[in-house]
Each structure stands twice: as C-alpha cells, then as structure tokens.
Enzyme design. Sequence first.
Site, PDB file in Angstrom:
ATOM      1  N   CYS A   1       0.833  -1.211   0.000  1.00 60.74           N
ATOM      2  CA  CYS A   1       0.000   0.000   0.000  1.00 60.74           C
ATOM      3  C   CYS A   1       0.870   1.265   0.000  1.00 60.74           C
ATOM      4  O   CYS A   1       1.573   1.488  -0.971  1.00 60.74           O
ATOM      5  CB  CYS A   1      -0.989  -0.043   1.159  1.00 60.74           C
ATOM      6  SG  CYS A   1      -2.369   1.089   0.959  1.00 60.74           S
TER       7      CYS A   1
ATOM      8  N   GLU B   1      -2.245  -9.232   3.307  1.00 61.58           N
ATOM      9  CA  GLU B   1      -2.552  -9.768   4.645  1.00 61.58           C
ATOM     10  C   GLU B   1      -4.046  -9.791   4.931  1.00 61.58           C
ATOM     11  O   GLU B   1      -4.494 -10.405   5.894  1.00 61.58           O
ATOM     12  CB  GLU B   1      -1.789  -8.973   5.716  1.00 61.58           C
ATOM     13  CG  GLU B   1      -2.298  -7.574   6.023  1.00 61.58           C
ATOM     14  CD  GLU B   1      -1.933  -6.510   4.982  1.00 61.58           C
ATOM     15  OE1 GLU B   1      -1.360  -6.869   3.929  1.00 61.58           O
ATOM     16  OE2 GLU B   1      -2.233  -5.324   5.208  1.00 61.58           O
TER      17      GLU B   1
ATOM     18  N   HIS C   1      -3.766  -5.149  -0.070  1.00 60.68           N
ATOM     19  CA  HIS C   1      -3.293  -5.674   1.217  1.00 60.68           C
ATOM     20  C   HIS C   1      -3.323  -7.195   1.201  1.00 60.68           C
ATOM     21  O   HIS C   1      -4.369  -7.793   1.452  1.00 60.68           O
ATOM     22  CB  HIS C   1      -4.175  -5.146   2.354  1.00 60.68           C
ATOM     23  CG  HIS C   1      -3.967  -3.706   2.637  1.00 60.68           C
ATOM     24  ND1 HIS C   1      -3.006  -3.259   3.514  1.00 60.68           N
ATOM     25  CD2 HIS C   1      -4.558  -2.610   2.133  1.00 60.68           C
ATOM     26  CE1 HIS C   1      -3.021  -1.938   3.553  1.00 60.68           C
ATOM     27  NE2 HIS C   1      -3.958  -1.506   2.725  1.00 60.68           N
TER      28      HIS C   1
END
Lengths: 211, 275
Positions: free
Chosen positions: A83, A194, A192
């Site tokens: 990001c 994750e 993202h």
Amino acid sequence: MKKIIGLIDYSYGNTQSICNALNSLKIDFTLCSSAKELDLCSHIILPGVGSFTATMESLDQLGFLPSLNYNVLNKKKFFLGICVGFQVIFSEGREFGVSKGLGWVKGNCRKISKINDKNLILPHNGWNEIQNYDNSKLFYKTKKNDSNFYFNHSYIVTGVKKEENIICCHTEYGEKFVSAIQYENIFGVQFHPEKSQENGLNFLKNFSKLK
Amino acid sequence: MKHSLKTRLIPILLYKDGFIVKSRQFKMFQTVGNPFSQVARYSKWNLDELIYLNISSDKNFFQNSDQQTTSSTSSGLKFLPNKKIDVFEFVNILSKNCFMPLAYGGGVKTIEMAKKILKNGADKIVINTAAFKNNNFITDCAKKFGSQAIIVSIDCKKILDKYIVFVENGKVETGVELVDWVRDVEKLGAGEILINSIDKDGVGLGFDKNLCKLSVENTSIPIVICGGGGKIEHFTDIFKESAPHGLAAANIFQFTENSYQNIKKELKKCQINVR
C-alpha cells in the site's frame, strides 16, 4: 544468511495484521523498530496505511532511510512494499504538496481521478480484481476465476514506464492503475495481501520463498 | 446499478454476556455457541468480511461462558481460559484468524478506544449510539483513522410508515427519521453505513426492500443492509429493487449448512458482482 523477513515497525501501518498472516503461514519474521535490525534480515516488508508524506517522514526520523537504501539497492535483498509502503518506493508523492519518495523506481503517486465517474467513492476500499498477472511468480497459484484482492487507498502510482517491463498487473477503479510491480529484487503491491484471504496468503508465501 | 467494487456478503457475530447469540427483533436472545469457535469456523469460509458486535450490557469485558468447550480446537485458534479479558485483548485474539477485513462494534465511545481496537487488528470500527449522541465523534474518527475505517450502524423500526432510528441496542426511540440520519452520517464523514431492521431481525422472512432502497437512494457511501436474510433467495431478491454494497446476516450462516458459499453462487448466477 538465515532466511528471515524483517517487518518494519513504525507508527504507521497495520503491522499487527501482517504479523498475524505471517504467523499463520509459519514464516520466520522479526519486527524491526530500528534500522540496524534490517542488516540481519534476508527479506524486508514495509507496510503502510496512512499518507505518503507521513510515511516518508517517519522512516526518516527513525533513521531507516540509509539502511533501506543499503540493504535493498546494494545488498539486493528482497523487498516488498504494501500500500503506502509500495507508493513510497517511487520518486515522489503528491498528497499534500509534493514530497520525495525513496526513488528506487521512476514514477509518482497521485489521487485516483473522478473524471470518468463523478460519484466514485474514495477511498477505493474493498475487493477488486487484478488483471494480467500471469508473468509474476508472486501470483503463482492465484486462480483465473478469482483474482480478487483487498484494496484500501485513495492514491495510485502513475508514470511507470511500460517499456521497462516492471508492471505485474493492473486494477480498475475509476481508471486503470498499476496494482503491483516487480523491479529486480523490489516488489510492491497496492492491495493488502494480509487481508486478501487465500490469494493474499499465497502471495506472502511466494514472497517469503524467494531466494 | 453496478458498483465496480464487489458486493460483499458479511456474516455478523453477536456477542452477549459470554456467548454468541441469535437475536430476534432485538428482544429475544438464544445462545448458539462460544465467542471464539464461530470465528474459527468462519475463518475457513473465505469470507469477504466479518462484523463482530458486542451487545452485552457491560461492554468492557469478554469471557467465554460456554463450559462445554475445550481449551483448543483443531483449527489452531486458541480459546481463552474462562477468565475476563478486555476488549483490546479480545480483538487481538479475534484478528489472529481473520485474513479479511474485520469490523468491531459495541461500546466504542472514545477516539482512544477506537485507536486501540484498530491497533489490535480490527480494520474498521462500528459505532452507533455514541455517534448519534455526539455527531462529532464520527468526524473525529474519520479524520484520525480515515473514513474507510468507520462504519456507522443504524438500527431502525417502522412506525406508521416511517423508518425511525433507535439507539441503545434498539431500546431507545429517537424520533429521528432514518433518511435524515443517513444523510447526516455521510456528511459527518462515515465510510459506510450498516442498516439494521429491528422488525426483520431474526425473523428470516427476507430483507426490508423499501428500507434498503430508501437508504441507497439517499446516500452515495456504501450501504450494508441487515435483518431478515433467512433463505438464499432473500439475498438475490433484494437486488430487484436496489443495489446495496453489502448484505449482512447472522443466523443463516450459523444454522444453514454451506449457506455462505451457496448464497455466493446464487448471487453470481444473478449477475451480481461478487467475489
């Protein structure tokens, strides 16, 4: 050198979520709150939620800049920016005025344009597809019929030269933008991983396996 | 009526006094499991997002009151011993198995509290009563954390053909009309709005289509609609009238086998842009 990921820990970024993902994948990592810790790592992840300027200032104040340059540019360690951590690898950001980025890759960062859709909601927050990702080994295992990743940003990277062949994929939201790049040992993603379920976890696993 | 973002299907977990509960019209509550095992179950479902709401009267502490549960599961999610923990530790544990956006709500009243919840692994906070009582709270949170991290939840009930906003877990009638509050919430800086129909809650007879349409038409920020999704067709029916950005439900995901994937399949069949 032992394979271990250094996760840069500074006041910006959702570090906890990345720790959770790496833990669940049983990937060795260490939280690096000081620059010298990066020297002991084989891979580096720079998370980021927040603004371009604040991220650069924070990296500067904590003394990370010389060490990042040394480890990534000289030692050629694998680097992943997520990001805003992706945006700062470019030359400059235009968020609140112009601020200088790490400048490893030519390009800059600006707000998503509403020209094509006046009602476009910003930030771009939610699930969206990446397109034409076949050539990058980090997207190995990303399914053809489900290339969704989780995005959360208002700014995008522009001015990346196509002929340099570093663009891994694009995503469309109001306009077509670069959602991942690979330049030698430097990787960056606008989404993202994750928070992108199986696709994201596979991506992080692929990054950790690079050697 | 198509968003370029995927329409999300969002399970909601309701926590009340040590258990996950099923609620009916915000009044009757039935225990369905312990606070963590549902999360462990959901973590395997490849969810778009999860909303966890604490509707206990004391919102400061969590415990597992389900005595039948053992101390760990095969999924690897560690259960807590039966001791009280605070909301921050609780969110921290929740987030360990959430590789998708996690929203937490229930008693979030201060910037400091919101900050600690987000730092412990939540991606969004859900605010309701505190936002209604102090409108600046929405703006302050949005400035500090970004609007994408702020879901304003609105509970409403139909009274004489008007949708009226209720607060304090649906107990207190405000007299304010839904449409007015929806418009204000957007202006104040919320990132999205979760609309709960008290009438439809836990009844399983379908979402309130008018309520959804009214909400979607009066704001440009994402609307997530909740209350009444009891059968797969309810989830596709709603798109005949309007296009919410998300559909949320609780009971169907707990009681109907493979409901999450089956609803997704059906939405895809109906050309709804889902993940």
